[in-house]
Design a protein around this motif. Structure first.
Motif, PDB file in Angstrom:
ATOM      1  N   ARG A 166       1.161   4.909   1.091  1.00 38.26           N
ATOM      2  CA  ARG A 166       0.566   5.765   2.106  1.00 38.26           C
ATOM      3  C   ARG A 166       0.959   7.215   1.868  1.00 38.26           C
ATOM      4  O   ARG A 166       1.979   7.508   1.260  1.00 38.26           O
ATOM      5  CB  ARG A 166       0.999   5.308   3.504  1.00 38.26           C
ATOM      6  N   ASP A 167       0.129   8.111   2.363  1.00 34.61           N
ATOM      7  CA  ASP A 167       0.364   9.544   2.185  1.00 34.61           C
ATOM      8  C   ASP A 167       1.557   9.984   3.024  1.00 34.61           C
ATOM      9  O   ASP A 167       1.590   9.809   4.239  1.00 34.61           O
ATOM     10  CB  ASP A 167      -0.885  10.330   2.586  1.00 34.61           C
TER      11      ASP A 167
ATOM     12  N   GLU B 234       0.830  -1.196   0.000  1.00 36.55           N
ATOM     13  CA  GLU B 234       0.000   0.000   0.000  1.00 36.55           C
ATOM     14  C   GLU B 234       0.870   1.253   0.000  1.00 36.55           C
ATOM     15  O   GLU B 234       1.828   1.363   0.761  1.00 36.55           O
ATOM     16  CB  GLU B 234      -0.936   0.005   1.199  1.00 36.55           C
TER      17      GLU B 234
END
Length: 266
Positions: free
Chosen positions: A201-202, A199
């Motif tokens: 992620r920011d 994933e």
């Protein structure tokens, strides 16, 4: 009759082709080559030779006793190869220098001149420029980024299709990308994955064009589907990147909706 013949003779007059070259005047200062100024000269096929060029520099700009040099600072001598437009009408640089200065410089240096440093003087413009009332407005640079939609079918990962996105330096972040996925493509609670199915992620490192405008592959999938696929015992997170990925297209004949009826399929 004589007037008609004179008119025909005037029509048959052929003027020689004229082309312009630029010769750079150099000087020797502190055992270094310094560029001073460019002097343009108009030549033809007949005047494009060393002798005529030296005469032009002497008559137009009063340069006497000079030496012509090529782009490698080799002396150009008059011969069959250095005559005509074929040699002079090129994009190479040509220099000229005082013969006495050049011979003295060559005798002192005793090295390969073409590897010497050439000083280019900068003429500073100290004049005050008028203020301009025109303020150009430019839009931010736009680049195109493609994301691959994933789906989970029969406990397997399937690539569904590639969806393009137009992004800028300010919109290249996860919040804006997820909003587009939700609003335009109807993906509920989407998540973005990198090429190793981890994933994204920011973070400060995942914002901007430097991170997104690359050749790396990015996927996106519904978070609910991915979490259901993730919690199965045989599909642990560290094993996901080793699983087989199935690729489908819109024209996959194995899809049940490809054929209009079962009879046509038979």
């Amino acid at each position: 009759m004589e007037s008609k013949s004179n008119e025909k003779d005037k029509r048959l007059v052929i003027y020689p082709k004229v082309f312009r070259i630029s010769l750079t005047w150099i000087k020797i200062q502190n055992d270094e080559i310094s560029v001073c100024r460019n002097y343009p000269i108009d030549l033809t096929e007949e005047t494009a030779n060393v002798v005529s060029i030296k005469k032009s520099l002497m008559s137009q700009h009063e340069f006497a006793n000079i030496t012509l040099l090529d782009c490698s600072f080799e002396e150009i001598r008059d011969n069959c190869y250095t005559r005509g437009e074929l040699y002079w009408n090129r994009r190479f640089k040509f220099y000229f220098v005082n013969r006495a200065e050049w011979n003295d410089f060559i005798a002192r240096v005793n090295a390969d001149v073409k590897h010497k440093k050439v000083n280019h003087p900068i003429q500073a413009d100290t004049s005050v420029r008028p203020k301009s009332t025109y303020y150009p407005v430019t839009m931010p640079r736009t680049f195109r980024r493609s994301f691959t939609l994933l789906k989970i079918k029969n406990d397997q990962i399937w690539t569904y299709k590639n969806l393009p996105f137009n992004l800028t330096e300010y919109t290249a972040n996860l919040d804006h990308i997820k909003k587009i996925m939700s609003s335009e493509y109807g993906i509920e609670n989407p998540m973005v994955l990198d090429r190793k199915y981890k994933e994204v992620r920011d973070h400060s490192t995942t914002r901007g064009e430097i991170f997104w405008n690359t050749n790396h592959v990015f996927y996106f999938i519904s978070r609910n589907d991915w979490e259901n696929f993730y919690i199965e015992p045989e599909c642990k997170f560290h094993q996901v990147k080793y699983k087989k990925v199935n690729h489908t297209t819109y024209f996959d004949t194995m899809r049940p909706t490809y054929f209009k009826s079962k009879e046509s399929h038979i």
